[in-house]
Motif scaffolding. Structure first.
Motif, short mmCIF file in Angstrom:
data_model
loop_
_atom_site.label_atom_id
_atom_site.label_comp_id
_atom_site.label_asym_id
_atom_site.label_seq_id
_atom_site.Cartn_x
_atom_site.Cartn_y
_atom_site.Cartn_z
N THR A 40 0.85 -1.20 0.00
CA THR A 40 0.00 0.00 0.00
C THR A 40 0.88 1.24 0.00
OG1 THR A 40 -1.70 -1.20 1.18
CG2 THR A 40 -1.77 1.19 1.38
N SER A 42 1.97 5.31 -2.00
CA SER A 42 2.15 6.02 -3.27
C SER A 42 3.33 5.49 -4.07
CB SER A 42 2.33 7.51 -3.00
OG SER A 42 3.40 7.72 -2.10
N THR A 43 4.32 4.85 -3.44
CA THR A 43 5.47 4.32 -4.18
C THR A 43 5.13 2.97 -4.80
OG1 THR A 43 6.82 5.40 -2.49
CG2 THR A 43 7.97 3.99 -4.06
N ASP A 98 8.17 3.81 5.54
CA ASP A 98 8.34 5.20 5.98
C ASP A 98 9.78 5.47 6.40
OD1 ASP A 98 5.54 5.61 5.66
OD2 ASP A 98 5.28 4.46 7.50
N LYS A 108 6.65 1.11 9.07
CA LYS A 108 5.61 1.17 8.07
C LYS A 108 4.29 1.59 8.72
CE LYS A 108 5.05 -2.07 5.15
NZ LYS A 108 4.63 -0.99 4.23
N GLY A 109 3.33 1.97 7.86
CA GLY A 109 1.99 2.20 8.39
C GLY A 109 1.43 3.60 8.22
N ARG A 110 2.16 4.47 7.48
CA ARG A 110 1.58 5.80 7.21
C ARG A 110 0.22 5.66 6.55
NH1 ARG A 110 0.28 8.02 3.24
NH2 ARG A 110 1.33 6.43 2.01
N GLY A 111 0.06 4.61 5.75
CA GLY A 111 -1.21 4.39 5.05
C GLY A 111 -2.20 3.55 5.86
N ALA A 113 -2.16 0.56 6.74
CA ALA A 113 -2.38 -0.82 6.26
C ALA A 113 -1.40 -1.80 6.91
CB ALA A 113 -2.23 -0.86 4.74
N GLU A 117 -0.19 -5.62 5.84
CA GLU A 117 1.16 -5.59 5.25
C GLU A 117 2.09 -6.55 5.99
OE1 GLU A 117 1.30 -1.07 3.44
OE2 GLU A 117 1.85 -1.37 5.52
N LYS A 135 14.26 8.17 2.88
CA LYS A 135 13.73 7.25 3.89
C LYS A 135 14.79 6.32 4.48
CE LYS A 135 9.03 7.29 2.19
NZ LYS A 135 7.95 6.51 1.55
C1 5RP Z 1 1.15 1.95 4.28
C2 5RP Z 1 2.63 1.91 4.29
C3 5RP Z 1 3.33 2.50 3.12
O1 5RP Z 1 3.93 1.49 2.38
C4 5RP Z 1 4.36 3.49 3.60
O2 5RP Z 1 3.71 4.44 4.40
C5 5RP Z 1 5.04 4.21 2.44
O3 5RP Z 1 4.12 4.94 1.70
P1 5RP Z 1 4.58 5.91 0.52
O4 5RP Z 1 5.23 5.05 -0.51
O5 5RP Z 1 3.29 6.55 0.05
O6 5RP Z 1 5.52 6.93 1.11
O7 5RP Z 1 3.27 1.38 5.17
O8 5RP Z 1 0.61 1.42 5.46
#
Ligand code: 5RP
Length: 239
Positions: A40, A42-43, A98, A108-111, A113, A117, A135
Motif C-alpha cells: 500500500t 504512493s510508491t 516510511d 511502516k503504516g503511514r497508510g 495498512a 502488510e 527514507k
Molecule cells: C502503508 C505503508 C506505506 O507502504 C508506507 O507508508 C510508504 O508509503 P509511501 O510510498 O506513500 O511513502 O506502510 O501502510
C-alpha cells in the motif's frame, strides 16, 4: 487528541519521479507465474501500474492486496487478484516503507495498512521494499503506527506511555473523527524518539492486549531487498 505536525499524515512527500523509478524497478523483479503481495502507498502504486502493463503484455501473476487502495488500483488495471487464504505462501511481496535503517529494519503504516502488510510480508518468500533516498537513515526515529482495537484504546495509550512513548490518535483528513483502518480499528502514531532497540519495542508493542500490530518490521531483514530510487537509477540494499 489532535494530529500534530510531524505525524506521518503530514510528512512531506518525495517527488513522484523517485517513487516511480523505485516502483517500476521492483515491478521488473516479478517473474511469470508468481503470486505477489501488493503493498500500500504512493510508491508501490507505481509498481502496481508497471506490473499491470506487464500483465497486458502477457505476464501471468496473481496479486494479493494489502488494502482497499491496492485492491482497487490492481483490479482497475487488470491484475488478477487472490487472497492470503487462497495463497498462504507468496513468492514475493512489494511494499513501501516510511523509514529503513542500516539493518533493513522498517517503520511502516503511514497508510494505516500495517497489519495486512505484516501478514503479507510474513507470508512472502522475498520482500521488496520501494523507497526514495530520504527514507534510508542510520537509526529509526519516526513515529511508530500501532493498530488498536477501539475497545482497548485507552489501556493501550496508557501502556505506550508506560514504555516512554507519546501516542496520538490518527485523525481523518476529509473525514471527521479518527482514521478507521480497513480492519475497522484505530491507529495510534507513537513517538519514542530514537529507537535504540527496535526488536524489543516491536515485541513489547505487539504483546499489548488490544494491539493488532505495530509498524516496526524487524523480522524480515534476511529476505528483504530495499530498492532505493535516486533520480538517476536505483540502488539495491540487502543484508
Ligand atoms: C502503508 C505503508 C506505506 O507502504 C508506507 O507508508 C510508504 O508509503 P509511501 O510510498 O506513500 O511513502 O506502510 O501502510
Amino acid at each position: 487528541m489532535t494530529p500534530k505536525d510531524g505525524s506521518p499524515g503530514v510528512k512531506k512527500q518525495a517527488p513522484d519521479d523517485l517513487k516511480r523509478e523505485a516502483g517500476y524497478y521492483a515491478a521488473e523483479m516479478v517473474e511469470d507465474g508468481m503470486v505477489i503481495g501488493l503493498g500500500t502507498g504512493s510508491t508501490v502504486a507505481f509498481a502496481i501500474d508497471r506490473m499491470a502493463e506487464r500483465v497486458r503484455e502477457g505476464l501471468r501473476v496473481r496479486g494479493v492486496p494489502t488494502s482497499f487502495q491496492a485492491e482497487i488500483r490492481a483490479r482497475n488495471r487488470g491484475i488478477p487478484l487472490a487472497t492470503l487464504n487462497d495463497y498462504p505462501e507468496l513468492d514475493l511481496a512489494i511494499d513501501g516503507a516510511d523509514q529503513v535503517d542500516e539493518s533493513l529494519r522498517l517503520i511502516k503504516g503511514r497508510g494505516a495498512a500495517l497489519t495486512r502488510e505484516k501478514c503479507v510480508a510474513a507470508a512472502a518468500g522475498e520482500l521488496v521494499i520501494v523507497v526514495d533516498e530520504s527514507k534510508v537513515i542510520p537509526v529509526l526515529d519516526g513515529p511508530v503506527p500501532v493498530e488498536v482495537l477501539p475497545f482497548a484504546l485507552r489501556p493501550v495509550i496508557l501502556g505506550i506511555q508506560a514504555l516512554g512513548g507519546d501516542a496520538i490518535l490518527r485523525m481523518g483528513i476529509r473525514k471527521d473523527g479518527p482514521v478507521v483502518t480497513d480492519n475497522g480499528n484505530f491507529v495510534l502514531d507513537c513517538s519514542f524518539g530514537t529507537i535504540a532497540d527496535p526488536e524489543r519495542l516491536e515485541g513489547l508493542l505487539s504483546l499489548m492486549p488490544g494491539v493488532l500490530s505495530c509498524g516496526l518490521f524487524c523480522a524480515f531483514a534476511d529476505k528483504t531487498t530495499v530498492v532505493v530510487g535516486k533520480g538517476d537509477g536505483c540502488r539495491e540494499l540487502t543484508r
